[in-house]
Design a protein around this motif. Structure first.
Motif, PDB file in Angstrom:
ATOM      1  N   ASP A   1       0.515  -1.480  -0.362  1.00 55.94           N
ATOM      2  CA  ASP A   1      -0.081  -0.383  -0.212  1.00 55.94           C
ATOM      3  C   ASP A   1       0.934   1.166   0.261  1.00 55.94           C
ATOM      4  N   SER A   2       1.905   1.009   0.623  1.00 54.29           N
ATOM      5  CA  SER A   2       2.740   2.476   0.728  1.00 54.29           C
ATOM      6  C   SER A   2       3.761   2.821  -0.446  1.00 54.29           C
ATOM      7  N   LEU A   3       3.757   1.401  -1.123  1.00 52.64           N
ATOM      8  CA  LEU A   3       4.752   1.893  -2.442  1.00 52.64           C
ATOM      9  C   LEU A   3       3.756   2.072  -4.028  1.00 52.64           C
ATOM     10  N   GLY A   4       2.628   1.785  -3.502  1.00 47.13           N
ATOM     11  CA  GLY A   4       1.585   1.325  -5.026  1.00 47.13           C
ATOM     12  C   GLY A   4       1.830   0.777  -5.789  1.00 47.13           C
ATOM     13  N   PHE A   5       2.317  -0.658  -5.166  1.00 51.08           N
ATOM     14  CA  PHE A   5       3.109  -1.631  -6.823  1.00 51.08           C
ATOM     15  C   PHE A   5       3.698  -2.474  -5.461  1.00 51.08           C
ATOM     16  N   SER A   6       3.028  -4.088  -6.504  1.00 47.33           N
ATOM     17  CA  SER A   6       3.088  -5.640  -5.667  1.00 47.33           C
ATOM     18  C   SER A   6       4.546  -5.883  -5.987  1.00 47.33           C
ATOM     19  N   GLU A   7       4.611  -5.433  -7.580  1.00 48.36           N
ATOM     20  CA  GLU A   7       5.825  -6.094  -8.199  1.00 48.36           C
ATOM     21  C   GLU A   7       6.076  -5.151  -9.226  1.00 48.36           C
ATOM     22  N   ARG A   8       8.099  -5.294  -9.362  1.00 53.55           N
ATOM     23  CA  ARG A   8       8.307  -4.219  -9.983  1.00 53.55           C
ATOM     24  C   ARG A   8       9.769  -4.304 -10.342  1.00 53.55           C
ATOM     25  N   ARG A   9      10.666  -4.487 -11.764  1.00 55.34           N
ATOM     26  CA  ARG A   9      12.230  -4.617 -12.050  1.00 55.34           C
ATOM     27  C   ARG A   9      12.568  -3.174 -11.645  1.00 55.34           C
ATOM     28  N   LEU A  10      13.937  -3.436 -11.476  1.00 55.26           N
ATOM     29  CA  LEU A  10      14.694  -2.405 -10.995  1.00 55.26           C
ATOM     30  C   LEU A  10      15.957  -2.779 -11.210  1.00 55.26           C
ATOM     31  N   ASP A  11      16.326  -1.403 -11.460  1.00 47.79           N
ATOM     32  CA  ASP A  11      18.041  -1.769 -12.724  1.00 47.79           C
ATOM     33  C   ASP A  11      19.371  -0.652 -11.417  1.00 47.79           C
ATOM     34  N   LEU A  12      19.657  -1.846 -10.997  1.00 44.54           N
ATOM     35  CA  LEU A  12      20.518  -0.930  -9.688  1.00 44.54           C
ATOM     36  C   LEU A  12      22.312  -1.611  -9.991  1.00 44.54           C
ATOM     37  N   SER A  13      23.285  -1.143  -9.213  1.00 43.02           N
ATOM     38  CA  SER A  13      24.135  -1.580  -9.430  1.00 43.02           C
ATOM     39  C   SER A  13      24.494  -2.376  -8.710  1.00 43.02           C
ATOM     40  N   SER A  14      25.390  -3.112  -9.271  1.00 46.07           N
ATOM     41  CA  SER A  14      26.544  -4.288  -9.025  1.00 46.07           C
ATOM     42  C   SER A  14      26.637  -3.828  -7.231  1.00 46.07           C
ATOM     43  N   GLY A  15      26.457  -4.959  -5.951  1.00 48.68           N
ATOM     44  CA  GLY A  15      26.792  -4.414  -5.078  1.00 48.68           C
ATOM     45  C   GLY A  15      26.003  -3.917  -4.345  1.00 48.68           C
ATOM     46  N   THR A  16      24.303  -3.351  -4.922  1.00 45.63           N
ATOM     47  CA  THR A  16      23.396  -2.861  -4.333  1.00 45.63           C
ATOM     48  C   THR A  16      23.206  -4.103  -2.840  1.00 45.63           C
ATOM     49  N   THR A  17      23.124  -3.528  -1.980  1.00 46.63           N
ATOM     50  CA  THR A  17      21.694  -4.616  -0.498  1.00 46.63           C
ATOM     51  C   THR A  17      20.542  -4.370  -0.320  1.00 46.63           C
ATOM     52  N   ALA A  18      20.612  -5.100   0.213  1.00 50.75           N
ATOM     53  CA  ALA A  18      18.181  -5.449  -0.515  1.00 50.75           C
ATOM     54  C   ALA A  18      18.240  -3.807   0.071  1.00 50.75           C
ATOM     55  N   GLU A  19      18.594  -3.031   1.810  1.00 51.48           N
ATOM     56  CA  GLU A  19      17.835  -2.354   1.724  1.00 51.48           C
ATOM     57  C   GLU A  19      18.150  -1.318   1.041  1.00 51.48           C
TER      58      GLU A  19
ATOM     59  N   GLU B   1      11.970   3.897  -2.816  1.00 55.27           N
ATOM     60  CA  GLU B   1      11.197   5.125  -1.827  1.00 55.27           C
ATOM     61  C   GLU B   1      12.655   6.717  -2.861  1.00 55.27           C
ATOM     62  N   ARG B   2      12.979   6.814  -3.082  1.00 55.88           N
ATOM     63  CA  ARG B   2      13.302   7.846  -3.444  1.00 55.88           C
ATOM     64  C   ARG B   2      13.046   8.678  -5.125  1.00 55.88           C
ATOM     65  N   GLU B   3      13.070   7.179  -5.614  1.00 51.54           N
ATOM     66  CA  GLU B   3      12.595   7.001  -7.337  1.00 51.54           C
ATOM     67  C   GLU B   3      11.274   7.499  -7.182  1.00 51.54           C
ATOM     68  N   LEU B   4      10.098   6.796  -6.161  1.00 50.94           N
ATOM     69  CA  LEU B   4       8.891   7.168  -6.170  1.00 50.94           C
ATOM     70  C   LEU B   4       8.388   8.152  -5.578  1.00 50.94           C
ATOM     71  N   GLY B   5       9.508   8.900  -4.131  1.00 53.00           N
ATOM     72  CA  GLY B   5       8.985  10.402  -3.199  1.00 53.00           C
ATOM     73  C   GLY B   5       8.570   9.393  -2.086  1.00 53.00           C
ATOM     74  N   VAL B   6       7.993   8.186  -1.821  1.00 49.89           N
ATOM     75  CA  VAL B   6       7.094   7.546  -1.036  1.00 49.89           C
ATOM     76  C   VAL B   6       8.339   7.336   0.226  1.00 49.89           C
ATOM     77  N   GLY B   7       7.893   7.025   1.396  1.00 49.21           N
ATOM     78  CA  GLY B   7       8.795   6.932   2.667  1.00 49.21           C
ATOM     79  C   GLY B   7       7.675   5.447   3.257  1.00 49.21           C
ATOM     80  N   ILE B   8       8.827   4.504   3.466  1.00 48.58           N
ATOM     81  CA  ILE B   8       7.815   3.525   4.114  1.00 48.58           C
ATOM     82  C   ILE B   8       7.680   3.520   5.330  1.00 48.58           C
ATOM     83  N   PRO B   9       6.264   3.615   6.549  1.00 46.07           N
ATOM     84  CA  PRO B   9       6.423   3.830   7.644  1.00 46.07           C
ATOM     85  C   PRO B   9       7.136   2.685   8.000  1.00 46.07           C
TER      86      PRO B   9
END
Lengths: 138, 81
Positions: free
Chosen positions: B13-31, B38-46
């Protein structure tokens, strides 16, 4: 035998329990969970359950394996409802069979306690004037 | 690298999607992946600190380093039963 299910349909626990246990067993033990009508002073009209289904089934399988390794139980059944569940209906049925009741009680308690801690299933309480996701084991 | 991120319950509900593909640089952590979303969508997860992470259907720590084609799942404490 292990039986693990997530289902939208009501749980037919009479049939499920009749199919649990063998002639070698002396006990079939069951836990049936039902939604509570009252939640912190608010009246719950119904519950909505959502799961990460593939991971939930893997976790349920792991819990059943762990219980069957720790106690001499013959059958292990875990059925959890998905979607809308009214307060007078079962949301979960856990049943085990064993030669003697003591190991069955211990296994049953372990299974339901562990499900509530680790299986990725969430409930949303729906009230007359809104709804809220519940994360009551933070 | 490309990964899939799945969100459930209040996080969905916070993010507004149930599944999404993401492009990330290697070495990115789960967090790191979740912060990027969050930055891309301009939202924060409570209640971010209470969130649970899983990669490829196994629970993991939030500092888990992601790999190509991982499926990262993000959800609140469970409440089944």
């Amino acid at each position: 035998m292990k039986t693990l299910r997530l289902q939208n349909e009501p749980i037919d626990y009479t049939s499920a329990l009749a199919a649990t246990g063998t002639v070698e067993d002396g006990a079939v033990l069951a836990f049936i969970g039902t939604p509570r009508r009252d939640s912190g002073g608010r009246t719950v009209e119904h519950i909505f359950y959502e799961a990460y289904e593939s991971m939930a089934l893997k976790e349920m399988d792991r819990i059943a394996d762990e219980a069957m390794a720790a106690w001499p139980i013959t059958d292990c059944l875990i059925v959890h409802r998905m979607g809308r569940v009214d307060p007078d209906k079962a949301s979960i049925l856990v049943a085990v069979s064993s030669r003697h009741r003591e190991e069955g009680f211990a296994a049953l308690r372990f299974i339901i306690d562990t499900i509530k801690k680790t299986v990725p299933i969430w409930k949303k309480e729906v009230y007359a004037d809104g709804s809220e996701w519940v994360s009551d084991r933070v | 690298m490309r990964i899939t991120i799945k969100a459930f319950a209040s996080v969905k509900d916070s993010l507004g999607f149930s599944e999404r593909r993401l492009d990330l640089s290697s070495g990115t952590t789960a967090e790191g992946a979740v912060r990027a979303v969050e930055r891309e969508l301009g939202v924060g997860i409570p209640d971010f600190d209470s969130l649970l992470f899983a990669v490829n259907e196994e629970y993991c720590r939030r500092d888990r380093v992601l790999r190509e084609n991982d499926v990262l799942a993000l959800f609140p404490p469970v409440s089944g039963g």
